[in-house]
Design a protein around this motif. Structure first.
Motif, PDB file in Angstrom:
ATOM      1  N   GLY A  53       0.826  -1.342  -0.107  1.00 29.40           N
ATOM      2  CA  GLY A  53       0.055  -0.008   0.003  1.00 29.40           C
ATOM      3  C   GLY A  53       0.786   1.223  -0.032  1.00 29.40           C
ATOM      4  O   GLY A  53       1.896   1.210  -0.052  1.00 29.40           O
ATOM      5  N   ARG A  54       0.070   2.553  -0.165  1.00 32.82           N
ATOM      6  CA  ARG A  54       0.957   3.669  -0.059  1.00 32.82           C
ATOM      7  C   ARG A  54       1.775   3.886   1.160  1.00 32.82           C
ATOM      8  O   ARG A  54       1.349   3.245   2.415  1.00 32.82           O
ATOM      9  CB  ARG A  54      -0.018   4.803  -0.297  1.00 32.82           C
ATOM     10  CG  ARG A  54      -0.687   4.714  -1.611  1.00 32.82           C
ATOM     11  CD  ARG A  54      -1.302   6.115  -1.761  1.00 32.82           C
ATOM     12  NE  ARG A  54      -2.605   6.243  -0.967  1.00 32.82           N
ATOM     13  CZ  ARG A  54      -2.678   7.027   0.330  1.00 32.82           C
ATOM     14  NH1 ARG A  54      -1.692   7.825   0.451  1.00 32.82           N
ATOM     15  NH2 ARG A  54      -3.772   7.029   1.006  1.00 32.82           N
ATOM     16  N   VAL A 133      -5.526   0.390   2.293  1.00 33.23           N
ATOM     17  CA  VAL A 133      -5.824   1.876   2.046  1.00 33.23           C
ATOM     18  C   VAL A 133      -6.425   2.368   3.039  1.00 33.23           C
ATOM     19  O   VAL A 133      -7.099   2.098   4.018  1.00 33.23           O
ATOM     20  CB  VAL A 133      -6.843   1.876   0.700  1.00 33.23           C
ATOM     21  CG1 VAL A 133      -7.337   3.126   0.161  1.00 33.23           C
ATOM     22  CG2 VAL A 133      -6.432   1.115  -0.533  1.00 33.23           C
ATOM     23  N   PRO A 139      -9.911   6.743  -1.761  1.00 36.03           N
ATOM     24  CA  PRO A 139      -9.087   6.474  -3.065  1.00 36.03           C
ATOM     25  C   PRO A 139      -8.060   7.294  -3.624  1.00 36.03           C
ATOM     26  O   PRO A 139      -8.793   8.603  -3.805  1.00 36.03           O
ATOM     27  CB  PRO A 139      -9.781   5.551  -4.002  1.00 36.03           C
ATOM     28  CG  PRO A 139     -11.169   6.143  -3.979  1.00 36.03           C
ATOM     29  CD  PRO A 139     -11.180   6.449  -2.484  1.00 36.03           C
ATOM     30  N   ASP A 143      -3.454   4.878  -5.595  1.00 35.08           N
ATOM     31  CA  ASP A 143      -3.866   3.594  -5.277  1.00 35.08           C
ATOM     32  C   ASP A 143      -4.457   2.950  -6.406  1.00 35.08           C
ATOM     33  O   ASP A 143      -4.230   1.927  -6.597  1.00 35.08           O
ATOM     34  CB  ASP A 143      -5.198   3.864  -4.157  1.00 35.08           C
ATOM     35  CG  ASP A 143      -4.811   4.318  -2.662  1.00 35.08           C
ATOM     36  OD1 ASP A 143      -3.815   3.948  -2.584  1.00 35.08           O
ATOM     37  OD2 ASP A 143      -5.420   5.012  -2.180  1.00 35.08           O
TER      38      ASP A 143
END
Length: 486
Positions: A53-54, A133, A139, A143
């Protein structure tokens, strides 16, 4: 001098002394584990779950929640996790491996690109993926870019909406349906909300056995990765060992893009050789097909047991050569260095090559060296004993009694220097894993890096470990308060 093989009673006495020190659950599990239960033992393969993920969406917090203990470093600052780190996990009686990754960004450079690259390799190696997320943010364009990459991987993906602490958060999580990954699983990694339901869903998509095992398969051929910079002769060597033109060979660097697996008979046994794309300067400096070729090469290395690093002996050693060797060591794989194109060397070049090796490869003097010519076939048969030696060392285990007898004699002859009026004492040591050998030393204080390197050198002198990296870590444990020392 006491025979190390008869050191069982002294070992038990040392262990008894550890009761005076503060030990946590991981210490006790390490000390009580039977050799066959330790990482690297011949146990069945476990499926791998990658968490991606980020930056700063709570991946490491979720990993800690899955593990049920604080293992991954957590801080409210983006970028704390940079490398892929694996941990053993269990849920509902099933065991699997969790792979934590750094924050995944797209179109970034420098260290951030390296972090993103590690996350992509994690997906390549995983059997299923948790895509985390931040539900409070919703979002983002990053993403959406990650979703496209995950779809290309073909792996099962569960969308995790993290930071959902209440019903209002669940409404915010509903916006993540737009990512097209199906139902978001709302959780609060910090408080544990929804984590049990998420793990139940994980077990539904995670296979009982992995798609492909990282490392050895019991009874299967040993996996050998041929790695090196472009045009050093990896494909030529594979063709020579296979006895036929299995791989396209061309003078143009970069002919090989995808790893090529071949079963080859060497020394009366079957080996699985993987010809890989040449690794260029740095992955984040490459673009397009070269980037993904380098990525797949690193993934192929992770799936191997031993790497043969090919070096063009006719040319001056480069930073790329030393960096590729470091990459193998960091991956924890056994190592053989093959100096190719030996038939092109004259006496002057051989002289300068020896000086370059002494100067630039001093940190891997333990690696077997083979001088070969893929073009003529000169000395390629010497690769088999070198591979056998490296793999035997990679699998080696030192009995706890021998290890502590060795350390006792070492410390008596060369005690740790006194620093600030204090001298740390080594209490006990055990080998925590094989493939590669990993040693854990319990001590009463911090052991300086120089002294740890000294211990590593003496371990090699005493027990060999030719062809494998070894790791020595220290756990500092203080005495329990209120208990007299022994």
């Amino acid at each position: 001098m006491t025979d190390p093989n008869d050191a069982a009673d002294p070992t038990e006495a040392l262990r008894a002394g550890l009761e005076d020190y503060e030990l946590d659950e991981s210490d006790i599990s390490l000390l009580d584990a039977a050799p066959e239960d330790l990482p690297g033992a011949d146990a069945g393969p476990l499926p791998v779950l990658a968490v991606v993920g980020r930056p700063n969406v709570g991946k490491s917090s979720l990993v800690n929640r899955i593990l049920g203990r604080r293992e991954a470093v957590v801080e409210d600052v983006p970028g704390v996790t940079r490398d892929r780190v694996t941990y053993p996990a269990t849920w509902a009686g099933r065991s699997f491996t969790v792979m934590d990754t750094g924050g995944w960004e797209v179109d970034v450079a420098g260290l951030d690109a390296r972090v993103a690259e590690q996350a992509e390799i994690a997906v390549e190696l995983a059997d299923a993926v948790l895509f985390v997320v931040d539900a409070t943010v919703g979002p983002t364009s990053t993403d959406e870019s990650v979703v496209r990459l995950l779809r290309r991987s073909g792996k099962p993906v569960l969308l995790v909406a993290n930071k959902v602490d209440d019903e209002r958060g669940e409404l915010e999580a509903a916006s993540l349906w737009s990512l097209g990954l199906g139902q978001p699983h709302p959780v609060s990694a910090l408080h544990g909300r929804g984590s049990g339901d998420l793990l139940d869903a994980v077990l539904e998509v995670l296979p009982q056995t992995p798609r492909e095992r990282l490392g050895p398969v019991a009874g299967g051929p040993r996996r050998v990765a041929l790695v090196g910079r472009p045009n050093v002769g990896k494909s030529s060597l594979l063709n020579r060992l296979a006895g036929s033109e299995r791989v396209v060979v061309d003078a143009t660097a970069g002919t090989t893009r995808d790893p090529v697996d071949e079963l080859v008979e060497l020394g009366g046994r079957t080996w699985q050789l993987v010809d890989t794309a040449g690794i260029r300067r740095r992955v984040h400096q490459t673009r397009g097909a070269d980037f993904y070729a380098s990525l797949r090469t690193q993934a192929a290395l992770e799936k191997a047991e031993v790497a043969v690093v090919l070096i063009d002996a006719s040319e001056t050693l480069t930073e790329q050569d030393t960096r590729i060797i470091s990459m193998v060591v960091e991956a924890g794989r056994a190592l053989v260095i093959a100096y190719n194109k030996w038939d092109l060397l004259d006496d002057e070049r051989r002289h300068y090559l020896e000086r370059e090796i002494e100067r630039d490869l001093v940190q891997v003097q333990w690696a077997p060296r083979v001088n070969v010519s893929a073009r003529t076939g000169r000395h390629v048969e010497r690769l088999v004993p070198a591979l056998d030696t490296a793999l035997e060392s990679w699998d080696a285990r030192v009995p706890t009694g021998r290890l502590n007898a060795f350390l006792g004699e070492l410390v008596a002859a060369h005690p740790h220097p006194v620093r600030g009026g204090k001298q740390p004492r080594i209490l006990f040591a055990t080998q925590a894993a094989t493939r590669p050998p990993r040693f854990v030393i319990f001590a009463s204080g911090f052991l300086e890096a120089g002294y740890r390197r000294f211990i590593e050198r003496r371990l090699r002198e005493t027990f060999g470990f030719t062809g494998t990296p070894i790791e020595v870590s220290v756990r500092v444990r203080e005495k329990r308060r209120g208990r007299p020392g022994r």
